[in-house]
Design an enzyme around this catalytic site. Structure first.
Site, PDB file in Angstrom:
ATOM      1  CG  HIS A   1      -2.072  -1.007   1.005  1.00 30.93           C
ATOM      2  ND1 HIS A   1      -2.926  -1.375   2.008  1.00 30.93           N
ATOM      3  CD2 HIS A   1      -2.433  -1.742  -0.074  1.00 30.93           C
ATOM      4  CE1 HIS A   1      -3.777  -2.280   1.546  1.00 30.93           C
ATOM      5  NE2 HIS A   1      -3.487  -2.522   0.300  1.00 30.93           N
TER       6      HIS A   1
ATOM      7  CB  CYS B   1       8.253  12.139 -14.610  1.00 31.35           C
ATOM      8  SG  CYS B   1       8.935  12.485 -12.972  1.00 31.35           S
TER       9      CYS B   1
ATOM     10  CB  CYS C   1       8.394  16.591 -10.067  1.00 29.71           C
ATOM     11  SG  CYS C   1       9.667  15.627 -10.896  1.00 29.71           S
TER      12      CYS C   1
ATOM     13  CG  ASN D   1      -7.213  -9.063  14.885  1.00 32.37           C
ATOM     14  OD1 ASN D   1      -7.607  -8.387  15.848  1.00 32.37           O
ATOM     15  ND2 ASN D   1      -7.343  -8.654  13.629  1.00 32.37           N
TER      16      ASN D   1
ATOM     17  CB  ALA E   1       0.871  -8.271  17.056  1.00 33.47           C
TER      18      ALA E   1
HETATM   19  N1  APR Z   1      -2.317  -6.680  17.689  1.00 28.67           N
HETATM   20  C1  APR Z   1      -2.899  -7.304  16.630  1.00 28.67           C
HETATM   21  N2  APR Z   1      -4.000  -6.836  15.994  1.00 28.67           N
HETATM   22  C2  APR Z   1      -4.533  -5.686  16.463  1.00 28.67           C
HETATM   23  C3  APR Z   1      -3.990  -4.979  17.566  1.00 28.67           C
HETATM   24  C4  APR Z   1      -2.840  -5.525  18.184  1.00 28.67           C
HETATM   25  N3  APR Z   1      -2.250  -4.917  19.241  1.00 28.67           N
HETATM   26  N4  APR Z   1      -4.766  -3.868  17.779  1.00 28.67           N
HETATM   27  C5  APR Z   1      -5.736  -3.895  16.846  1.00 28.67           C
HETATM   28  N5  APR Z   1      -5.612  -4.980  16.059  1.00 28.67           N
HETATM   29  C6  APR Z   1      -6.415  -5.370  14.891  1.00 28.67           C
HETATM   30  C7  APR Z   1      -7.844  -4.933  14.920  1.00 28.67           C
HETATM   31  O1  APR Z   1      -8.643  -5.853  15.638  1.00 28.67           O
HETATM   32  C8  APR Z   1      -8.186  -4.922  13.414  1.00 28.67           C
HETATM   33  O2  APR Z   1      -8.659  -6.195  13.006  1.00 28.67           O
HETATM   34  O3  APR Z   1      -5.866  -4.712  13.752  1.00 28.67           O
HETATM   35  C9  APR Z   1      -6.857  -4.651  12.731  1.00 28.67           C
HETATM   36  C10 APR Z   1      -6.775  -3.319  12.035  1.00 28.67           C
HETATM   37  O4  APR Z   1      -7.716  -3.306  10.991  1.00 28.67           O
HETATM   38  P1  APR Z   1      -7.823  -2.015  10.055  1.00 28.67           P
HETATM   39  O5  APR Z   1      -7.917  -0.802  10.897  1.00 28.67           O
HETATM   40  O6  APR Z   1      -8.888  -2.298   9.036  1.00 28.67           O
HETATM   41  O7  APR Z   1      -6.406  -1.932   9.332  1.00 28.67           O
HETATM   42  P2  APR Z   1      -5.880  -2.822   8.127  1.00 28.67           P
HETATM   43  O8  APR Z   1      -6.477  -4.176   8.151  1.00 28.67           O
HETATM   44  O9  APR Z   1      -4.393  -2.735   8.137  1.00 28.67           O
HETATM   45  O10 APR Z   1      -6.430  -2.025   6.837  1.00 28.67           O
HETATM   46  C11 APR Z   1      -6.005  -2.484   5.568  1.00 28.67           C
HETATM   47  O11 APR Z   1      -7.140  -0.615   4.520  1.00 28.67           O
HETATM   48  O12 APR Z   1      -7.695   1.599   4.555  1.00 28.67           O
HETATM   49  C12 APR Z   1      -6.845   0.669   3.994  1.00 28.67           C
HETATM   50  O13 APR Z   1      -4.711   1.178   3.136  1.00 28.67           O
HETATM   51  C13 APR Z   1      -5.406   0.991   4.336  1.00 28.67           C
HETATM   52  O14 APR Z   1      -3.598  -0.585   4.623  1.00 28.67           O
HETATM   53  C14 APR Z   1      -4.907  -0.249   5.054  1.00 28.67           C
HETATM   54  C15 APR Z   1      -5.908  -1.313   4.634  1.00 28.67           C
END
Ligand code: APR
Length: 259
Positions: A119, A130, A153, A219, A237
């Site tokens: 991402h 460019c 740029c 998670n 994590a």
């Molecule tokens: N350890 C592990 N997981 C965790 C923790 C933790 N300490 N704290 C929160 N989470 C989990 C939440 O339960 C949730 O499922 O992290 C997840 C975050 O989810 P999102 O906020 O949706 O983020 P992500 O999955 O990375 O989003 C993916 O969406 O908006 C786009 O480009 C953006 O890269 C991003 C993509």
């Protein structure tokens, strides 16, 4: 939970090929917000403005200033124990890839090298003409832009955009192909801190599942990917991964920073 960690260790102990897929939750214990949790970025910033090309073109100053704020937050953050363990896992397995959705550089700062970012990268800026990519840290840019000081740029003098993959845009081919290849051949796929709401992750999990890989999710909250996990560790994590590492390597917690 001990039972679960024992199962987790078994999954990794005999693996030769490991695929790690991370999302914003991996950086939560470093103090960085996720996107879709109650205190997430998308509850503070409208993604249609801050994470689409149309939104950027209509509000370039507001969008750039949100990314400048995120750069400062990321610059002040430190890799947590999850980043450290994932970096150390690289050398343990003959075939290893980390694919991250995160645009922060905490995996790199923790030492990860066998990795791809699907991402984009928060420090990058890309010329809208460019397409050359520059590191914003190599320029003396203001903390807050005005319409007169937006980054341009150095070659074309055309407006630069954040080097982020926004909604409706494609993940870089090389990163996608490497991720698909690893997802299709790994013994274990470890999914850390992602809601799975963005299609790439779901596809990787399906590919890993189709060829019989063991899928492990770390998670605290159950999500749309959990149904595909053979093992779900409902812990942060930065707590679960050091336990896994200690059990796999016998290295005590003193080999890792506090979670
Ligand atoms: N350890 C592990 N997981 C965790 C923790 C933790 N300490 N704290 C929160 N989470 C989990 C939440 O339960 C949730 O499922 O992290 C997840 C975050 O989810 P999102 O906020 O949706 O983020 P992500 O999955 O990375 O989003 C993916 O969406 O908006 C786009 O480009 C953006 O890269 C991003 C993509």
């Amino acid at each position: 939970m001990t039972h679960k960690i024992d199962e987790l260790v078994d999954a990794f102990a005999n693996a030769r090929s490991v695929f790690v897929f991370t999302g914003a939750g991996a950086s939560k214990e470093s103090g960085l917000p996720t996107f879709r949790e109650i205190d997430g970025e998308w509850n503070q910033y409208d993604p249609m403005t801050y994470a689409t090309l149309d939104g950027f073109l209509s509000e370039p100053v507001r969008v750039w200033n949100m990314y400048r704020l995120r750069q400062r937050q990321i610059g002040d953050a430190q890799p947590n124990a999850a980043h450290i363990v994932i970096a150390q896992m690289e050398s343990r397995y003959p075939h290893f890839l980390l694919t991250t959705q995160n645009v922060d550089d905490l995996h790199e700062r923790a030492g990860s090298r066998k990795m791809v970012k699907i991402h984009g990268d928060c420090w990058g800026m890309r010329c809208m003409h460019c397409s050359e990519v520059f590191d914003t840290r190599e320029f003396s840019l203001p903390d807050e832009f005005t319409s007169e000081t937006l980054p341009r740029c150095p070659h074309c003098e055309v407006l630069c955009r954040p080097n982020i993959v926004w909604f409706g845009e494609f993940v870089p081919d090389e990163a996608m192909f490497a991720s698909i290849e690893r997802a299709s051949s790994c013994d274990v796929m470890l999914v850390v801190g992602t809601s799975g709401e963005v299609s790439g992750g779901y596809g990787f999990v399906e590919r890993a599942s189709m060829h019989g890989a063991t899928i492990v999710e770390i998670n605290p909250t159950e999500g749309i990917l959990t149904q595909h996990a053979h093992l779900w560790i409902p812990e942060p994590a930065g707590v679960a991964l050091p336990k896994l590492w200690q059990s796999l390597t016998g290295l005590g917690r003193n080999s890792l920073p506090p979670a």
